[in-house]
Design a protein around this motif. Structure first.
Motif, PDB file in Angstrom:
ATOM      1  N   ASN A  36       0.817  -1.205   0.000  1.00  0.00           N
ATOM      2  CA  ASN A  36       0.000   0.000   0.000  1.00  0.00           C
ATOM      3  C   ASN A  36       0.854   1.259   0.000  1.00  0.00           C
ATOM      4  OD1 ASN A  36      -2.596  -1.182  -0.034  1.00  0.00           O
ATOM      5  ND2 ASN A  36      -2.506  -1.574   2.173  1.00  0.00           N
ATOM      6  N   TYR A  37       1.993   1.206   0.698  1.00  0.00           N
ATOM      7  CA  TYR A  37       2.878   2.370   0.741  1.00  0.00           C
ATOM      8  C   TYR A  37       3.505   2.615  -0.631  1.00  0.00           C
ATOM      9  CZ  TYR A  37       2.414   2.176   5.803  1.00  0.00           C
ATOM     10  OH  TYR A  37       1.911   2.196   7.081  1.00  0.00           O
ATOM     11  N   ALA A  38       3.919   1.547  -1.288  1.00  0.00           N
ATOM     12  CA  ALA A  38       4.482   1.695  -2.633  1.00  0.00           C
ATOM     13  C   ALA A  38       3.427   2.248  -3.593  1.00  0.00           C
ATOM     14  CB  ALA A  38       5.001   0.345  -3.125  1.00  0.00           C
ATOM     15  N   ARG A  39       2.198   1.780  -3.435  1.00  0.00           N
ATOM     16  CA  ARG A  39       1.120   2.274  -4.296  1.00  0.00           C
ATOM     17  C   ARG A  39       0.859   3.756  -4.040  1.00  0.00           C
ATOM     18  NH1 ARG A  39      -5.214   0.326  -3.803  1.00  0.00           N
ATOM     19  NH2 ARG A  39      -6.076   1.847  -5.292  1.00  0.00           N
ATOM     20  N   ALA A  40       0.880   4.165  -2.770  1.00  0.00           N
ATOM     21  CA  ALA A  40       0.622   5.569  -2.429  1.00  0.00           C
ATOM     22  C   ALA A  40       1.711   6.476  -2.988  1.00  0.00           C
ATOM     23  CB  ALA A  40       0.519   5.730  -0.917  1.00  0.00           C
ATOM     24  N   LEU A  41       2.958   6.056  -2.863  1.00  0.00           N
ATOM     25  CA  LEU A  41       4.063   6.881  -3.361  1.00  0.00           C
ATOM     26  C   LEU A  41       4.066   6.967  -4.878  1.00  0.00           C
ATOM     27  CD1 LEU A  41       6.905   5.701  -0.950  1.00  0.00           C
ATOM     28  CD2 LEU A  41       5.592   7.837  -0.861  1.00  0.00           C
ATOM     29  N   GLY A  42       3.425   6.004  -5.538  1.00  0.00           N
ATOM     30  CA  GLY A  42       3.314   6.047  -6.994  1.00  0.00           C
ATOM     31  C   GLY A  42       1.999   6.609  -7.491  1.00  0.00           C
ATOM     32  N   ASP A  43       1.144   7.038  -6.570  1.00  0.00           N
ATOM     33  CA  ASP A  43      -0.163   7.595  -6.917  1.00  0.00           C
ATOM     34  C   ASP A  43       0.005   9.089  -7.202  1.00  0.00           C
ATOM     35  OD1 ASP A  43      -2.768   8.546  -7.031  1.00  0.00           O
ATOM     36  OD2 ASP A  43      -3.491   7.173  -5.486  1.00  0.00           O
ATOM     37  N   ASP A  44      -0.183   9.481  -8.454  1.00  0.00           N
ATOM     38  CA  ASP A  44       0.014  10.882  -8.835  1.00  0.00           C
ATOM     39  C   ASP A  44      -0.948  11.814  -8.107  1.00  0.00           C
ATOM     40  OD1 ASP A  44       2.036  10.153 -10.545  1.00  0.00           O
ATOM     41  OD2 ASP A  44       0.731  10.034 -12.318  1.00  0.00           O
ATOM     42  N   VAL A  45      -2.170  11.365  -7.871  1.00  0.00           N
ATOM     43  CA  VAL A  45      -3.145  12.210  -7.184  1.00  0.00           C
ATOM     44  C   VAL A  45      -2.727  12.428  -5.738  1.00  0.00           C
ATOM     45  CG1 VAL A  45      -5.557  12.436  -6.465  1.00  0.00           C
ATOM     46  CG2 VAL A  45      -5.011  11.436  -8.694  1.00  0.00           C
ATOM     47  N   VAL A 237     -11.233   5.899   1.393  1.00  0.00           N
ATOM     48  CA  VAL A 237     -11.726   5.017   2.456  1.00  0.00           C
ATOM     49  C   VAL A 237     -13.243   4.869   2.412  1.00  0.00           C
ATOM     50  CG1 VAL A 237     -11.934   4.707   4.954  1.00  0.00           C
ATOM     51  CG2 VAL A 237      -9.762   5.466   3.965  1.00  0.00           C
ATOM     52  N   PHE A 238     -13.959   5.984   2.343  1.00  0.00           N
ATOM     53  CA  PHE A 238     -15.411   5.943   2.521  1.00  0.00           C
ATOM     54  C   PHE A 238     -16.182   5.779   1.215  1.00  0.00           C
ATOM     55  CE2 PHE A 238     -13.854   8.166   6.296  1.00  0.00           C
ATOM     56  CZ  PHE A 238     -14.450   7.398   7.287  1.00  0.00           C
ATOM     57  N   ARG A 239     -15.609   6.188   0.093  1.00  0.00           N
ATOM     58  CA  ARG A 239     -16.309   6.000  -1.163  1.00  0.00           C
ATOM     59  C   ARG A 239     -15.840   4.738  -1.884  1.00  0.00           C
ATOM     60  NH1 ARG A 239     -15.459   9.634  -6.422  1.00  0.00           N
ATOM     61  NH2 ARG A 239     -13.816   8.067  -6.622  1.00  0.00           N
ATOM     62  N   ASP A 240     -14.519   4.576  -1.938  1.00  0.00           N
ATOM     63  CA  ASP A 240     -13.972   3.414  -2.642  1.00  0.00           C
ATOM     64  C   ASP A 240     -13.870   2.176  -1.758  1.00  0.00           C
ATOM     65  OD1 ASP A 240     -13.723   5.217  -4.688  1.00  0.00           O
ATOM     66  OD2 ASP A 240     -11.583   5.559  -4.404  1.00  0.00           O
ATOM     67  N   GLY A 241     -13.981   2.345  -0.440  1.00  0.00           N
ATOM     68  CA  GLY A 241     -13.935   1.207   0.471  1.00  0.00           C
ATOM     69  C   GLY A 241     -12.570   0.545   0.583  1.00  0.00           C
ATOM     70  N   GLU A 242     -11.496   1.290   0.398  1.00  0.00           N
ATOM     71  CA  GLU A 242     -10.142   0.745   0.500  1.00  0.00           C
ATOM     72  C   GLU A 242      -9.530   1.198   1.817  1.00  0.00           C
ATOM     73  OE1 GLU A 242      -7.804   0.356  -3.258  1.00  0.00           O
ATOM     74  OE2 GLU A 242      -9.145   1.947  -3.934  1.00  0.00           O
ATOM     75  N   VAL A 243      -9.876   0.510   2.891  1.00  0.00           N
ATOM     76  CA  VAL A 243      -9.426   0.893   4.216  1.00  0.00           C
ATOM     77  C   VAL A 243      -7.915   0.720   4.358  1.00  0.00           C
ATOM     78  CG1 VAL A 243      -9.638   0.405   6.683  1.00  0.00           C
ATOM     79  CG2 VAL A 243     -11.666   0.323   5.211  1.00  0.00           C
ATOM     80  N   GLY A 244      -7.382  -0.362   3.838  1.00  0.00           N
ATOM     81  CA  GLY A 244      -5.954  -0.603   3.936  1.00  0.00           C
ATOM     82  C   GLY A 244      -5.142   0.462   3.229  1.00  0.00           C
ATOM     83  N   TYR A 245      -5.532   0.796   2.018  1.00  0.00           N
ATOM     84  CA  TYR A 245      -4.815   1.808   1.245  1.00  0.00           C
ATOM     85  C   TYR A 245      -4.957   3.176   1.901  1.00  0.00           C
ATOM     86  CZ  TYR A 245      -3.336   4.568  -2.811  1.00  0.00           C
ATOM     87  OH  TYR A 245      -2.697   5.445  -3.657  1.00  0.00           O
TER      88      TYR A 245
END
Length: 275
Positions: A36-45, A237-245
């Motif tokens: 999840n951390y790698a995904r966040a650091l690669g998330d342009d938004v 978290v609340f719209r996409d339901g990705e609590v871990g991310y």
């Protein structure tokens, strides 16, 4: 300690644990490690949201802290001025931020808003636009609202600090021929340096915590132009339901705020030691 452990420590540890999993908030968790951390650091938004909040903080330091300091200086020079003037400047702080956002959404409205109406009235129709719907102006428009709200708050802090300056110091500067502007810049501001530093810290850390103003005015749009970490995290978290991310993003955001706070305090300590 029990209250702290229940209200602060336990949620922090739980968020850290959730950040290592893929979980929607229901059902079983899937351990993903640092994925999840790698995904966040690669998330342009997500990365871009930190740029937006940095711009927001830089602008609000001017519109809130610097403007509040100037207003406090004017009030101190005029021995407090009219009480109604001080109340009028402080009144926006007492309004709920949601109410402020709704009011200013009408001010910025592209069809009947006060801003466009004023520009049209003075013949500047070419400058009218949908202020909150234009990626070029949306972030600045939100910053202006924040400045309108909190300039009075910082003014109150600075005015209280300025009134604590010994009058003998001010009189001595006047006897030396210094004008009010020079006294303010060379005498008063250095003597309330601690208050200025505290207000800067409040502005920076408060900028990272901002949520309701952006959420109501723009919701992170248009085209993610006003997306900040808190609004993006909430959406994930609340719209996409990705609590871990979302938990991973929360951990990264907390780390950034803590690092900024520690760096600020260390810089302040070093400057104090030099002084």
């Amino acid at each position: 300690m029990l209250v702290f452990a229940f209200a602060v420590l336990a949620p922090v540890l739980a968020t850290g644990a959730f950040s290592l999993t893929e979980w929607s908030g229901f059902g079983e968790m899937t351990f993903t490690g640092l994925g999840n951390y790698a995904r966040a650091l690669g998330d342009d938004v997500f990365v871009g949201s930190f740029l937006h909040v940095t711009v927001y903080i830089a602008v609000t330091i001017v519109l809130e802290v610097a403007l509040g300091l100037v207003l406090a200086g004017v009030l101190a020079a005029r021995r407090g001025g009219s009480p109604w003037f001080r109340v009028a400047l402080f009144a926006p702080v007492m309004l709920p931020m949601v109410v402020v956002a709704v009011l200013w959404s009408f001010v910025y409205n592209g069809d009947f808003g006060l801003v466009n109406a004023s520009l049209s009235a003075i013949g500047l129709d070419g400058l009218t636009r949908v202020w909150l719907g234009d990626p070029a102006t949306a972030l600045l428009a939100v910053c202006v609202v924040s400045g309108w709200v909190y300039a009075g708050f910082y003014m109150a802090i600075f005015y209280a600090a300025l009134t604590q300056i010994p009058p003998e110091v001010i009189e001595a500067a006047r006897l030396d021929g210094a004008g009010e502007a020079r006294i303010f810049a060379r005498v008063k501001v250095p003597m309330i340096r601690n208050a200025v530093e505290v207000c800067l810290l409040l502005c920076v850390t408060g900028g990272f915590q901002t949520f309701d103003l952006f959420y109501v005015l723009t919701g992170g749009g248009p085209y993610n132009a006003t997306e900040i970490p808190t609004t993006y995290l909430t959406r994930v978290v609340f719209r996409d339901g990705e609590v871990g991310y979302g938990s991973a993003m929360a951990v990264l955001m907390t780390a950034v705020v803590v690092i900024v706070g520690i760096a600020f305090m260390r810089l302040r300590r070093d400057r104090g030691a030099e002084a």
